[in-house]
Scaffold this motif. Structure first.
Motif, PDB file in Angstrom:
ATOM      1  N   ASP A  39      30.648 104.543  71.745  1.00  0.00           N
ATOM      2  CA  ASP A  39      30.888 105.290  72.982  1.00  0.00           C
ATOM      3  C   ASP A  39      31.156 104.309  74.140  1.00  0.00           C
ATOM      4  OD1 ASP A  39      30.797 106.800  75.294  1.00  0.00           O
ATOM      5  OD2 ASP A  39      29.062 107.989  74.663  1.00  0.00           O
ATOM      6  N   GLU A  40      32.430 104.027  74.332  1.00  0.00           N
ATOM      7  CA  GLU A  40      32.797 103.011  75.332  1.00  0.00           C
ATOM      8  C   GLU A  40      32.320 103.373  76.736  1.00  0.00           C
ATOM      9  OE1 GLU A  40      36.819 101.605  75.172  1.00  0.00           O
ATOM     10  OE2 GLU A  40      36.674 100.709  77.174  1.00  0.00           O
ATOM     11  N   SER A  41      32.420 104.639  77.099  1.00  0.00           N
ATOM     12  CA  SER A  41      32.063 104.977  78.482  1.00  0.00           C
ATOM     13  C   SER A  41      30.557 104.807  78.700  1.00  0.00           C
ATOM     14  CB  SER A  41      32.560 106.373  78.873  1.00  0.00           C
ATOM     15  OG  SER A  41      31.997 107.319  78.030  1.00  0.00           O
ATOM     16  N   ARG A  44      30.031 101.067  79.005  1.00  0.00           N
ATOM     17  CA  ARG A  44      30.552 100.604  80.294  1.00  0.00           C
ATOM     18  C   ARG A  44      29.566 100.924  81.422  1.00  0.00           C
ATOM     19  NH1 ARG A  44      35.601  99.156  81.948  1.00  0.00           N
ATOM     20  NH2 ARG A  44      36.572  99.618  79.946  1.00  0.00           N
ATOM     21  N   ILE A  84      34.862  96.663  71.107  1.00  0.00           N
ATOM     22  CA  ILE A  84      34.714  97.268  72.445  1.00  0.00           C
ATOM     23  C   ILE A  84      33.812  96.381  73.312  1.00  0.00           C
ATOM     24  CG2 ILE A  84      33.811  99.229  73.761  1.00  0.00           C
ATOM     25  CD1 ILE A  84      34.386 101.003  71.283  1.00  0.00           C
ATOM     26  N   ARG A  87      35.423  93.250  74.447  1.00  0.00           N
ATOM     27  CA  ARG A  87      36.403  93.522  75.515  1.00  0.00           C
ATOM     28  C   ARG A  87      35.686  93.730  76.855  1.00  0.00           C
ATOM     29  NH1 ARG A  87      38.351  98.428  76.012  1.00  0.00           N
ATOM     30  NH2 ARG A  87      38.178  98.896  73.783  1.00  0.00           N
ATOM     31  N   LEU A  88      34.577  94.474  76.834  1.00  0.00           N
ATOM     32  CA  LEU A  88      33.819  94.714  78.070  1.00  0.00           C
ATOM     33  C   LEU A  88      33.230  93.396  78.593  1.00  0.00           C
ATOM     34  CD1 LEU A  88      32.041  98.086  77.111  1.00  0.00           C
ATOM     35  CD2 LEU A  88      34.023  97.773  78.615  1.00  0.00           C
TER      36      LEU A  88
END
Ligand SMILES: NC(=O)c1ccc[n+]([C@@H]2O[C@H](COP(=O)([O-])OP(=O)(O)OC[C@H]3O[C@@H](n4cnc5c(N)ncnc54)[C@H](OP(=O)(O)O)[C@@H]3O)[C@@H](O)[C@H]2O)c1
Length: 282
Positions: A39-41, A44, A84, A87-88
């Motif tokens: 869950d990227e969001s 983040r 992910i 990347r973050l």
């Protein structure tokens, strides 16, 4: 330093959390609930709120045999999830320490694998962890990749705890003797990882307790140390078939630790003795 630790409810993450806190770092430990790697969001949001200087990524899908039946889920967590997170981390320019495994290697021969030896995972889990390594290497410059093996610690289940349980009901056990590697005690590894993440000595490392053994030798040492009267019979892997193929040779060379000036971990027998004392089973 502000350190985000993933997998903080796991065997290794929990001891890293304790170690980093004891060193005065501001530490935030997350598990699959607050920080699902799919869950990227959600990920983040946690990073925006906490603003870490470093991420110690110990979370993983670790059910090696189950992974053969649910490869997509395993890849989603270990490969896509790490991609992910890398990347973050890249967007925020934070240091990154990724925990990987001996299962990235094919396990042939008898020589210890150097960090730059060709990889060739034999099972779904190993392939997913290798994909995680590749995502980290592709995205980041300030990273550490640390391959570990045969982990045991106070939390969760592991080989030492399983053997101590079996000792309650068995007088003899047949244990695999043709897979050779090194046990890794989380309480010994956590200080090394804390040293590493505070340093600028980026790169690829292997870190386990010192010395090599088979699972049968590991089991015999556990019973001897805990004073359990259990006879161990050495058997080949084919006597205990598993869904996932395991590498026969999991020996990892520590040359890169030496070259960077990091201290090796104590011998595995010493680690087993301290762990059994920690469990109150000595
Ligand atoms: N165990 C071994 O023998 C071994 C050997 C070599 C390498 N390693 C590597 O060492 C690291 C630590 O292993 P371990 O044995 O300490 O693990 P573990 O005890 O199985 O704990 C796994 C951790 O990962 C978290 N996690 C699982 N799925 C997740 C998801 N989808 N999203 C976010 N977090 C998730 C879990 O959180 P929840 O509690 O919320 O589920 C838990 O905190 C892993 O990277 C593993 O691949 C382990």
């Amino acid at each position: 330093m502000k350190i985000l630790i993933t997998g903080a409810t796991g065997q290794l993450g929990a001891d890293c959390l304790e170690e980093c806190r004891a060193r005065g770092h501001e530490v935030y430990g997350v598990s699959s609930h607050m920080f699902p790697l799919s869950d990227e969001s959600a990920m983040r949001a946690v990073l925006d709120e906490f603003e870490p200087d470093a991420i110690l990524h110990a979370a993983a899908y670790t059910a090696v045999d189950r992974a053969e039946d649910e490869p997509d889920l395993c890849r989603l967590v270990n490969a896509a999830g790490t991609e992910i997170l890398a990347r973050l981390a890249q967007e925020r320019d934070v240091k990154f320490l990724y925990i990987s495994t001996d299962y990235v290697f094919p396990g042939t021969g008898n020589a210890p694998y150097e960090t730059d030896a060709p990889t060739g995972p034999r099972n779904v889990y190993g392939a997913s962890k290798l994909a995680g390594e590749e995502a980290v290497e592709a995205r980041l410059e300030r990273f550490f990749i640390v391959r570990i093996s045969w982990v045991f610690g106070a939390r969760g289940t592991n080989f030492v705890k399983t053997m101590l349980e079996l000792a309650k009901t068995h007088k003899s056990l047949s244990i695999v003797a043709d897979q050779v590697g090194s046990p890794t005690y989380t309480r010994d590894l956590a200080p090394l990882l804390a040293d590493m993440i505070a340093s600028e000595k980026y790169g690829l490392y292997h870190a386990t307790n010192e010395g090599f053994c088979s699972w049968a030798e590991f089991a015999a040492e556990i019973f001897r140390t805990a004073g359990k009267d259990v006879a161990v019979t050495s058997v080949p892997s084919r006597a205990h078939p598993t869904k996932a193929v395991r590498p026969k040779n999991s020996r990892l060379s520590k040359r890169s630790l030496d070259a960077a000036g990091f201290e090796r971990l104590p011998p595995w027998q010493d680690a087993v003795a301290r762990f059994i004392a920690e469990l109150g089973q000595g």
